[in-house]
Design a protein around this motif. Structure first.
Motif, PDB file in Angstrom:
ATOM      1  N   PRO A   1       0.823  -1.224   0.000  1.00  0.00           N
ATOM      2  CA  PRO A   1       0.000   0.000   0.000  1.00  0.00           C
ATOM      3  C   PRO A   1       0.854   1.270   0.000  1.00  0.00           C
ATOM      4  CG  PRO A   1      -0.839  -1.570   1.614  1.00  0.00           C
ATOM      5  CD  PRO A   1       0.479  -2.098   1.139  1.00  0.00           C
ATOM      6  N   ARG A   2       2.015   1.209   0.669  1.00  0.00           N
ATOM      7  CA  ARG A   2       2.905   2.375   0.681  1.00  0.00           C
ATOM      8  C   ARG A   2       3.423   2.657  -0.735  1.00  0.00           C
ATOM      9  NH1 ARG A   2       4.157   6.802   0.968  1.00  0.00           N
ATOM     10  NH2 ARG A   2       6.056   7.696   1.847  1.00  0.00           N
ATOM     11  N   LEU A   3       3.728   1.593  -1.475  1.00  0.00           N
ATOM     12  CA  LEU A   3       4.195   1.772  -2.853  1.00  0.00           C
ATOM     13  C   LEU A   3       3.080   2.323  -3.751  1.00  0.00           C
ATOM     14  CD1 LEU A   3       6.451  -1.363  -3.381  1.00  0.00           C
ATOM     15  CD2 LEU A   3       7.163   1.013  -3.117  1.00  0.00           C
ATOM     16  N   GLU A   4       1.841   1.928  -3.465  1.00  0.00           N
ATOM     17  CA  GLU A   4       0.717   2.467  -4.241  1.00  0.00           C
ATOM     18  C   GLU A   4       0.607   3.979  -4.044  1.00  0.00           C
ATOM     19  OE1 GLU A   4      -2.926   0.270  -3.620  1.00  0.00           O
ATOM     20  OE2 GLU A   4      -1.854  -1.628  -3.896  1.00  0.00           O
ATOM     21  N   GLN A   5       0.953   4.454  -2.835  1.00  0.00           N
ATOM     22  CA  GLN A   5       0.950   5.899  -2.572  1.00  0.00           C
ATOM     23  C   GLN A   5       2.038   6.617  -3.386  1.00  0.00           C
ATOM     24  OE1 GLN A   5       1.493   6.236   1.660  1.00  0.00           O
ATOM     25  NE2 GLN A   5      -0.496   5.358   2.143  1.00  0.00           N
ATOM     26  N   LEU A   6       3.055   5.852  -3.775  1.00  0.00           N
ATOM     27  CA  LEU A   6       4.164   6.431  -4.552  1.00  0.00           C
ATOM     28  C   LEU A   6       4.036   6.095  -6.045  1.00  0.00           C
ATOM     29  CD1 LEU A   6       7.151   5.530  -2.166  1.00  0.00           C
ATOM     30  CD2 LEU A   6       6.097   7.776  -2.463  1.00  0.00           C
ATOM     31  N   SER A   7       2.810   5.777  -6.482  1.00  0.00           N
ATOM     32  CA  SER A   7       2.635   5.252  -7.842  1.00  0.00           C
ATOM     33  C   SER A   7       3.043   6.248  -8.931  1.00  0.00           C
ATOM     34  CB  SER A   7       1.192   4.801  -8.066  1.00  0.00           C
ATOM     35  OG  SER A   7       0.320   5.895  -7.869  1.00  0.00           O
ATOM     36  N   SER A   8       3.075   7.537  -8.603  1.00  0.00           N
ATOM     37  CA  SER A   8       3.473   8.521  -9.623  1.00  0.00           C
ATOM     38  C   SER A   8       4.943   8.908  -9.506  1.00  0.00           C
ATOM     39  CB  SER A   8       2.599   9.777  -9.514  1.00  0.00           C
ATOM     40  OG  SER A   8       2.745  10.359  -8.229  1.00  0.00           O
ATOM     41  N   HIS A   9       5.693   8.171  -8.678  1.00  0.00           N
ATOM     42  CA  HIS A   9       7.105   8.491  -8.447  1.00  0.00           C
ATOM     43  C   HIS A   9       8.013   7.345  -8.897  1.00  0.00           C
ATOM     44  CE1 HIS A   9       6.296  11.997  -5.824  1.00  0.00           C
ATOM     45  NE2 HIS A   9       5.239  11.304  -5.432  1.00  0.00           N
ATOM     46  N   SER A  10       9.242   7.699  -9.221  1.00  0.00           N
ATOM     47  CA  SER A  10      10.305   6.684  -9.343  1.00  0.00           C
ATOM     48  C   SER A  10      10.815   6.399  -7.940  1.00  0.00           C
ATOM     49  CB  SER A  10      11.448   7.226 -10.205  1.00  0.00           C
ATOM     50  OG  SER A  10      11.012   7.418 -11.535  1.00  0.00           O
ATOM     51  N   TRP A  11      11.143   5.133  -7.663  1.00  0.00           N
ATOM     52  CA  TRP A  11      11.561   4.819  -6.294  1.00  0.00           C
ATOM     53  C   TRP A  11      12.659   3.758  -6.229  1.00  0.00           C
ATOM     54  CZ3 TRP A  11      10.139  -0.160  -6.581  1.00  0.00           C
ATOM     55  CH2 TRP A  11       8.852  -0.531  -6.984  1.00  0.00           C
ATOM     56  N   LEU A  12      13.260   3.709  -5.018  1.00  0.00           N
ATOM     57  CA  LEU A  12      14.302   2.731  -4.698  1.00  0.00           C
ATOM     58  C   LEU A  12      13.924   2.052  -3.393  1.00  0.00           C
ATOM     59  CD1 LEU A  12      17.206   1.508  -4.995  1.00  0.00           C
ATOM     60  CD2 LEU A  12      17.995   3.446  -3.620  1.00  0.00           C
ATOM     61  N   LEU A  13      13.864   0.730  -3.408  1.00  0.00           N
ATOM     62  CA  LEU A  13      13.512  -0.054  -2.219  1.00  0.00           C
ATOM     63  C   LEU A  13      14.770  -0.606  -1.553  1.00  0.00           C
ATOM     64  CD1 LEU A  13      10.545  -2.183  -3.591  1.00  0.00           C
ATOM     65  CD2 LEU A  13      10.402  -0.282  -1.985  1.00  0.00           C
ATOM     66  N   ASP A  14      14.786  -0.551  -0.223  1.00  0.00           N
ATOM     67  CA  ASP A  14      15.893  -1.108   0.562  1.00  0.00           C
ATOM     68  C   ASP A  14      15.288  -1.976   1.657  1.00  0.00           C
ATOM     69  OD1 ASP A  14      17.910  -1.582   2.405  1.00  0.00           O
ATOM     70  OD2 ASP A  14      18.236   0.517   2.915  1.00  0.00           O
ATOM     71  N   GLY A  15      15.598  -3.282   1.645  1.00  0.00           N
ATOM     72  CA  GLY A  15      15.082  -4.185   2.676  1.00  0.00           C
ATOM     73  C   GLY A  15      13.805  -4.900   2.280  1.00  0.00           C
ATOM     74  N   PHE A  16      13.278  -4.585   1.137  1.00  0.00           N
ATOM     75  CA  PHE A  16      12.086  -5.243   0.591  1.00  0.00           C
ATOM     76  C   PHE A  16      12.221  -5.218  -0.931  1.00  0.00           C
ATOM     77  CE2 PHE A  16       7.821  -5.229  -1.199  1.00  0.00           C
ATOM     78  CZ  PHE A  16       7.181  -6.222  -0.461  1.00  0.00           C
ATOM     79  N   PRO A  17      12.000  -6.355  -1.587  1.00  0.00           N
ATOM     80  CA  PRO A  17      11.636  -7.664  -1.054  1.00  0.00           C
ATOM     81  C   PRO A  17      12.847  -8.397  -0.462  1.00  0.00           C
ATOM     82  CG  PRO A  17      11.838  -7.779  -3.438  1.00  0.00           C
ATOM     83  CD  PRO A  17      12.049  -6.336  -3.068  1.00  0.00           C
ATOM     84  N   ARG A  18      12.607  -9.081   0.637  1.00  0.00           N
ATOM     85  CA  ARG A  18      13.677  -9.807   1.310  1.00  0.00           C
ATOM     86  C   ARG A  18      13.634 -11.296   0.972  1.00  0.00           C
ATOM     87  NH1 ARG A  18      13.575 -12.440   5.809  1.00  0.00           N
ATOM     88  NH2 ARG A  18      11.487 -11.716   6.304  1.00  0.00           N
ATOM     89  N   THR A  19      12.428 -11.792   0.651  1.00  0.00           N
ATOM     90  CA  THR A  19      12.249 -13.217   0.364  1.00  0.00           C
ATOM     91  C   THR A  19      11.613 -13.382  -1.015  1.00  0.00           C
ATOM     92  OG1 THR A  19       9.997 -13.310   1.228  1.00  0.00           O
ATOM     93  CG2 THR A  19      11.790 -13.621   2.826  1.00  0.00           C
ATOM     94  N   LEU A  20      11.629 -14.622  -1.508  1.00  0.00           N
ATOM     95  CA  LEU A  20      11.028 -14.897  -2.817  1.00  0.00           C
ATOM     96  C   LEU A  20       9.529 -14.605  -2.799  1.00  0.00           C
ATOM     97  CD1 LEU A  20      11.439 -15.908  -5.688  1.00  0.00           C
ATOM     98  CD2 LEU A  20      11.047 -18.240  -4.867  1.00  0.00           C
TER      99      LEU A  20
END
Length: 226
Positions: free
Chosen positions: A74-93
């Motif tokens: 849901p947090r990523l959906e809030q950033l749907s109009s932005h370019s982003w970089l994730l750290d620590g997620f996804p951690r598992t398959l």
């Protein structure tokens, strides 16, 4: 409009993900989302997901996949109009596949740092628990020994940063990360960087991102003119 750029960074504890992520965010204008910071924010804000997360953290347990995805997506959906970089997620398959269902990543950076370097970094690492601010006695010490620069509150050293626990953490990271790395390798988006110094790795990451983002924006412009 330029195509949005979505990236993730992976690496074992002490690999320098936070330092490199902040440089990427500043240099390329990406929104930086650290799962660790977001977990702490959710707990501090007493959100429904935060309360759930706290039950695991209080028992020193890893937050399960279904809770992490429920929190992060849901947090990523809030950033749907932005370019982003994730750290620590996804951690598992499981987390990677859940993310894949919503977003196609453009780039995944994997940091390969020798065990001895990680051990040295983590033995020097002290943390301000409330904010998550990290200090390193070697290259980023607090202004006053043992105290947080901003609040003056005491710093702590995590038990799992101590050498005897580190080997188990690294082994766990490798086991869990391998299928995630294999997935991104099969998609042709994984780029690995090895070294002992963040400042020596950074120019290569900087160059890669400059090329990738320039190529992507060029392609987006071409598709609009056709």
């Amino acid at each position: 409009m330029a195509k949005l750029f979505r990236a993730a960074i992976m690496g074992p504890p002490g690999a320098g993900k936070g330092t490199i992520s902040k440089r990427i965010a500043q240099s390329f204008g990406l929104q930086y989302l650290s799962s660790g910071h977001y977990l702490r924010e959710s707990i501090a804000g007493d959100t429904e997901a935060g309360v759930l997360v706290k039950t695991y953290i209080d028992r020193s347990m890893l937050v399960p996949d279904h809770v992490m995805t429920r929190l992060m997506l849901p947090r990523l959906e809030q950033l749907s109009s932005h370019s982003w970089l994730l750290d620590g997620f996804p951690r598992t398959l499981t987390q990677a596949l859940a993310l894949n269902n919503l977003y196609q990543l453009d780039l995944v950076i994997s940091l390969n740092i020798p065990y001895e370097t990680l051990r040295e970094r983590l033995s020097d690492r002290w943390i301000h628990p409330a904010s998550g601010r990290v200090y390193n006695m070697g290259f980023n010490p607090p202004r006053m020994q043992g105290k947080d620069d901003i609040t003056g509150e005491p710093l702590i050293q995590h038990d799992d940063d101590k050498p005897e626990a580190l080997m188990a953490r690294l082994r766990h990271y490798k086991d869990v990360a391998k299928p995630v790395i294999d997935l991104y390798k099969s998609q042709g988006i994984l780029h690995s960087f090895s070294g002992t110094e963040t400042d020596r790795i950074w120019p290569y990451i900087n160059s890669l991102l400059s090329t990738k983002m320039h190529t992507q924006s060029s392609n987006a412009c071409q598709s609009q003119t056709h």
